[in-house]
Structures are given as C-alpha cells and as structure tokens.
Design an enzyme around this catalytic site. Structure first.
Site, short mmCIF file in Angstrom:
data_model
loop_
_atom_site.label_atom_id
_atom_site.label_comp_id
_atom_site.label_asym_id
_atom_site.label_seq_id
_atom_site.Cartn_x
_atom_site.Cartn_y
_atom_site.Cartn_z
N HIS A 205 0.84 -1.29 -0.03
CA HIS A 205 0.18 -0.07 -0.07
C HIS A 205 1.06 1.10 0.00
O HIS A 205 0.70 2.27 -0.72
CB HIS A 205 -0.74 0.06 1.15
CG HIS A 205 -1.83 1.09 1.49
ND1 HIS A 205 -2.99 1.18 0.64
CD2 HIS A 205 -1.46 2.24 2.09
CE1 HIS A 205 -3.60 2.40 0.96
NE2 HIS A 205 -2.91 2.84 1.71
N CYS A 502 0.55 -6.28 -16.47
CA CYS A 502 -0.49 -5.19 -16.02
C CYS A 502 -0.49 -5.29 -14.46
O CYS A 502 -1.25 -4.88 -13.68
CB CYS A 502 -1.95 -5.58 -16.23
SG CYS A 502 -2.44 -7.27 -16.09
#
Ligand code: PEP
Ligand code: MG
Length: 571
Positions: A205, A502
C-alpha cells in the site's frame, strides 16, 4: 553487501559519503534530503483497568473529553484544508468521526456512569466498531479510522504526542515499519519528501501511495532502526538507500540532478516508445468509470486492466445486465477509440464478492478464484461477457477481454470460445506459473496475454503477496519470475501476438525497460506511474533494453538483477 555500513567513505554504495547507510528495495525513484522523522506511537493504555471516577469529578471529565475530541477534529480539519483530492476527503471524514454526536454522546454517558475519560473513549469506540462491522461494506472499512480517532483523542487526554504521521516544520524523510492506509491519506508531499519503510514490498500500500504522490521511496529496509531520528539524511529511491549526515556538496549537486530528472518526467506526454522508436503502449489500470476518466488525464494510451470486481465489492447481489453494461460502457467511452482491456471478475481470495459465495477455504489464494468460479457459477461469467458485448455495441473500438487465474490450455480455449462467440477479442492473464510455462500453447488459443506479475510472483515464489515480512521474495525482479516472463515474451514473438504486463512491475521504470527487452509491448499500471515509466523507456534503445534483460536474467538474486539492469540502462 551488508545492510548497515558505518564507514563514512565515498564508494559506489555510499556515493554521498554518509555516516550510516541502510539498503532496501527501491520503489519510487528520486532523491530526497531532510531531517529523519518517525511516526508517533499509538498510546499504550489499559482500557480494562477498573477505575471509578468520583461523582464530583465526572462533569469535568466529560468536559475534558469533549475538548479533546474537538481539538483532534480541528487539527484534522486544518490538515484537510491544506490538502487536496482523496487526502482532503479522508481527513475531512476522519475529522467528522471525531465530532460525531453519537460517539461523543456514548462516551459522555460512560463517563457520567464513572468511567475515566480515556477508558470511556475506548469503550464507546468499541460499541461503534461492533456496529460498523455488522453493517459491513464501506462502513466496516471505517473501523480503522474510528480506532485512529480514538488513539488521537486518548493521546490528547493523556498529554502524549499525537500518534500517526507528524506534521514537520521542514521537508522531512519519514521512516516507519509500514504505513496504515489512514496514515497515508495525511501525507503531504511538500512536507514528507522521502519515505523509507522497514517492511512492505514493491506492491505494498505504501509503495502504491508513494508512486501516486511521486515521493521517493524505499521499502523492505531491514536495518532501518540504525537510522537515527532527527539526523539530516537522504533517501535515494533509485538506488534503494537511506543514509544520514551526507557530504553537503555531494548531496546538493545530486539533488539538482534529481530535480532535473523529475522535470523531464513531469514533461513526458507520450506516446510510449523506446529511444529508437519501438512502440510500447503505456496503459492505465482502472476500477470504474470515475477512475477511467481520471486516468484519461494522464499520458496513457488506453486501459490495460479494468479490474471489474472492484466495482462490485459492496454488492450483495449480482449486478444486472443493464447495470454492468452501463459501467463497462463508461470505461470504454473514457478511452474512445483507444485500447480497453476488460478483465472478467477476479472474485475470491483478496477480493471476495458476496454474490459469489464459496465454501470456506483453508487457502483461498489457491482456491476457487478468478475464472475458476465458472464451474459453480457459469451464469455469472457468461452474463458478464454478454454485458461487455452489449457495452461494445456502437463503440468505436472492440474491447479486449481477458480472464484472470488461467492455469490450463483448456481453460484458455473455453474462455476464448465464449469471447469470440460474442464478437470480442479474447486473451488471458498469465499469473499462474503453469500458464507461463505453457505460454506457447496458450497463445495458440487466444489473441493476447497480459502478465499479472503480482500473482505470478506470489505463486512462483510461494510467498503471500500481502505479507510484509516476505517482501524480498514477492519482488518481481526475482530471477525466477523474469525467467518465466522470458518464456512468455518468446512465445508472444513466435505467434506475433501481444504480450503485456498489468501487475505493479509495470510501474517500475527500470523494470519496464527489462520487460520490453523480454518482449513485452504494453505496460499497464496506476496512471501515476505512466510518466516515469514512459520517460525512462524513452531514454533506452530496444537493444539496450534487450541487453538489460539479458543481464537481469543472468543474475542470481533480485537485487543483483536490479543492479545489473541499471548498469546497462545507465551506461
Ligand atoms: C496481478 O496479479 O498482477 C494482477 C494484475 O491482478 P490483481 O493484482 O488484480 O490480482
Ligand atoms: Mg492477479
């Protein structure tokens, strides 16, 4: 190389002659310089201690509590007024929690019954935590924020420093174990100019937020405790180092170079290509219409991954065909005439959907997730394909559609058939090692593949991508992961079909050059990464990228692969 080097000499590892250097994993490039600061401790407080406040003191305790909650709310609101976007929204909402009448009322009632103010704040918070958790969805996500407010108010009551990220007077470098989501919302890139985390990987994060805010950042810096708080230090987000007391002349000139580099990145507008003009699509990962429209402002050439499941995380029932069609059309329209790759639901594991109920699984990352739900719920996946086909009607481009978690050639064949029947372009994600090994046979069935490096790394290294302790294993620079991407790239070249990436690896500018050298021709990640990736790639020829890829493949560790690639690209 050891993690801590205390010799104040200038060398390749110690270019600024710092007096202590710690090495971690580089995640956001750039050089930052300033005092080292750390996160304020959460107040240690025993909420179970059975103290009863004498009746005569209870009114004043209520007043102290109300004043403390008000002071915390004012401080958060003040910070919100200096922030923008999501940060401002999160801070305003958190300030609102500190002013919440229900919470203040519940705590005041407990104080009136004899509880000390801090104990009442803790107990009232737990009442609301229980309520929010029962409500589920977005309300349940506010639990961390509620507890954050509780800690701030208790610290205020006990006269302790405010927990969480401090607001420094001068631009500073923040060191921490890792940052909680609520902490990162308050990050002001003008004041926190560098980040160094002891834990976390390139897709943690903190790394994602740092990339969004453009703050030089290193993670997995095991020896970070050796860096003294208050000392003048630097973070080199390209080299992955943090050091203190550097030579001022050396660091000043390096900061100038880093600033010039940052300006070049900010000025990059695309389209993506190597220095000698080999086109490489720079694409965005999106989650819904809002994020797609925001992504369209970045220098990207389309969407490389639309994570459809993220739009339905709070849905109790399967969205209707009409609802889905409208959502997919919003994303297609945000990139009118450009590439849009839509992924079918990656339900399960870290992204559970309520309308795709699975039996309790002991190991959900390896369980019924992604395309595997089709065995139990064929209607959900096929209905989604119908909705994508309906959304494509009248659009100026045919969307590409890919399935997550494909592990076998049969799965790829079955999916491709369903997609082609609807007039769409079929592909699959390669994020399970078996699919990478069989990329040649899988590419015979589909029109394109996109490598999900987050899961491919997790499964190749048998290391949970969410574990902050395993960050050095969940690193896409691991030579085993690069070797699998090499297999996929070669299969793509053989079939003349598109190979993209991706996962978060596509957001790493140096790794992007290596991926292109391995045969990858589209890079999709958070739009915030697009300029840094595009600018770095634009400075390297295809031949250089191939040489960097060969050097990285030859390495025997992730850090050696990084160093080898950097030596080639920066040569
Ligand atoms: C991946 O695994 O790299 C990926 C892009 O998919 P997700 O992160 O959504 O699992
Ligand atoms: Mg994945």
């Amino acid at each position: 190389m050891t993690n801590v080097d205390s010799a104040p000499t200038q060398s390749a590892d110690n270019p600024f002659a710092a007096s202590a250097i710690v090495t971690g994993t580089p995640v956001v490039g750039g050089l930052a310089y300033g005092p080292i600061i750390r996160i304020g401790e959460r107040p240690a407080f025993d909420a179970t201690a059975a103290v009863v406040v004498p009746e005569s003191d209870r009114d004043s305790q209520v007043q102290r509590f109300v004043a403390a909650a008000g002071a915390v709310a004012d401080r958060l609101a003040e910070r919100a007024s200096h922030s923008t976007g999501v940060s401002a929204e999160v801070l305003t909402a958190t300030a609102g929690l500190a002013r919440d009448r229900g919470w203040i009322g519940a705590a005041s009632t407990l104080i009136a019954a004899g509880a000390p103010a801090a104990a009442a704040a803790a107990a009232a918070t737990e009442q609301f935590v229980e309520l929010f958790t029962k409500l589920g969805g977005l309300m349940a996500e506010r639990v961390t924020d509620l507890r954050d407010v509780r800690d701030r108010v208790i610290a205020e009551l006990l006269g302790l420093p405010e927990p969480g990220i401090p607001t420094p007077d001068v631009p500073s470098i923040l060191c921490a174990d890792d940052l909680a989501p609520a902490d990162t919302a308050g990050l002001d890139p003008a004041l926190v100019v560098g980040l160094a985390m002891r834990l976390g990987g390139p897709s943690s994060h903190t790394a994602i937020i740092a990339r969004q805010l453009g703050i030089p950042c290193i993670v997995a810096a095991a020896g970070l405790d050796e860096i003294p708080t208050g000392a003048l230090g630097y973070v080199d987000g390209g080299a992955g180092t943090i050091g203190v007391n550097p030579d001022e002349t050396l660091i000043s000139s390096a900061i100038e170079t880093s600033r010039a580099e940052a300006e070049k990145i900010a000025a990059w507008r695309g389209p993506g290509a190597t220095a000698d003009g080999e086109p490489v699509l720079i694409l965005a990962n999106v989650a819904d219409g809002v994020s797609a429209r925001a992504a369209a402002d970045a220098p990207v050439q389309g969407v490389g991954l639309f994570r459809t499941e993220l739009a339905f995380l709070d849905r109790a029932t399967e969205p209707t065909l009409e609802e889905q069609t409208a959502l997919y059309r919003e994303v297609i329209d945000a990139f009118d005439g450009q590439k849009v790759v839509i992924r079918t639901l990656d339900a399960g594991s870290d992204k559970p959907l309520k309308f795709v109920a699975n039996a309790e699984e002991p190991n959900p990352a390896m369980g019924v997730r992604g395309n595997r739900i089709v065995a139990t719920y064929p209607g959900i996946r096929n209905g989604q394909l119908d909705a994508i086909a309906a959304a494509a009607q009248g659009a100026s481009q045919v969307p590409w559609v890919m399935a997550p978690m494909i592990a076998t050639v049969e799965e790829a064949r079955e999916f491709a058939g369903q997609v082609r029947d609807r007039g769409l372009v079929p592909g699959v994600m390669i994020e399970v090692p078996s699919a990478a090994i069989l990329a040649d046979k899988i590419l015979a069935e589909v029109d394109f593949v996109s490598v999900g490096t987050n899961d491919l790394t997790q499964y190749t290294m048998a290391a949970d991508r969410m574990s902050p302790e395993l960050a050095s294993l969940t690193d896409p620079w691991q030579p085993a992961v690069l070797a699998l991407i090499d297999v996929i790239g070669k299969a793509g070249e053989k079939h003349g079909k598109s190979v993209g990436v991706c996962g978060e690896a596509a957001a790493d500018p140096l790794l992007a050059c290596v991926l292109v050298g391995l045969g990858v021709r589209s890079l999709s990640s958070a739009p915030a990464a697009s300029s840094a990736v595009g600018a770095r790639l634009g400075g390297a020829s295809l031949q250089r990228c191939r040489e960097a890829a060969a050097a990285a493949l030859d390495a025997t560790s992730a850090s050696a692969a990084r160093d080898a690639a950097r030596a080639v690209i920066d040569a």
